[in-house]
Scaffold this motif. Sequence first.
Motif, short mmCIF file in Angstrom:
data_model
loop_
_atom_site.label_atom_id
_atom_site.label_comp_id
_atom_site.label_asym_id
_atom_site.label_seq_id
_atom_site.Cartn_x
_atom_site.Cartn_y
_atom_site.Cartn_z
N LEU A 198 -2.77 3.26 -0.17
CA LEU A 198 -2.17 3.31 1.16
C LEU A 198 -2.14 4.72 1.71
CD1 LEU A 198 -0.74 1.92 3.51
CD2 LEU A 198 1.42 2.12 2.23
N LEU A 209 -7.04 -0.36 2.36
CA LEU A 209 -5.87 -1.11 2.82
C LEU A 209 -5.83 -2.51 2.20
CD1 LEU A 209 -5.89 -0.01 6.55
CD2 LEU A 209 -4.05 0.45 4.91
N GLU A 255 -2.89 -3.85 -0.23
CA GLU A 255 -2.16 -5.11 -0.01
C GLU A 255 -2.17 -5.97 -1.27
OE1 GLU A 255 -2.36 -9.24 2.60
OE2 GLU A 255 -3.76 -7.63 3.05
N SER A 287 0.61 -2.19 4.63
CA SER A 287 -0.83 -2.35 4.42
C SER A 287 -1.42 -3.33 5.44
CB SER A 287 -1.11 -2.84 3.00
OG SER A 287 -0.64 -1.92 2.04
#
Length: 248
Positions: free
Chosen positions: A63, A89, A93, A136
């Motif tokens: 991130l 990203l 996540e 995210s």
Amino acid sequence: MVGRAPRAPAFFFGGGRSARDGLQHGRGALVVILLLAVVAAIGYTAFSSVQVYQQLDGGRRELVAAQAGLAAAGRSGDERTLATVVGQLRQAELDFDDAHIRALKDPALSIVGRVEVAGRQIDATAHLAAIGTDISRAGESAAAIAVEVARLRRQYAGQALTSDNLPALFQQAEAIATKYAASARAIGDQLRAAHAERAAVASTSLVPPLRNAYGQVDAALADADTAFLRYQDVRRVLSDLLGVSLPG
């Protein structure tokens, strides 16, 4: 002459050396089994905790790198950097989501969580992972818009914007704004969810490592509020990059 009755085995009555030895051996084996079970439980709990930590740390690194990349590519329009950002990203996540599920549903952590102090730390860990997931996802929506903006900028790179090509540019910009309206709204929705998760945790009651992690997530949230929310106004982003004021 009446025969002598057969003697019953000593262990039937619990008498005799063999019976005592067998009983002691049985108790010893039971103690060993219980100790092994305790050690295994502690070991599995430690393993689960390490797994959650590794997933959180992996998500944090992805991130942070993605936020820095988006900030740079948002100014330059570098599509390769943006492609890397999208991958970072998505991985962030996944890492945060896995940590969130394990913190909530892992059997060992669930048992430990019944102790009030430990439960508070595990609950805060779950919130921390949820915040990371929300940030995210907001970043993914922002990056998707940034990719389209970069493509449009490349299309007009080196061209003087005149009355001949401005109408087409305005039309394309409007199409992007319309196409990604849901993504723009999702940025705000995800960041509001992240702030709600953060408000549910009082970091003063946390152990130092977790309290430090919340300090880092506060910084990440502040950065996201600045960097990601910018992409909610697609026309403004396009205007900034193209150097022309777009209507609407």
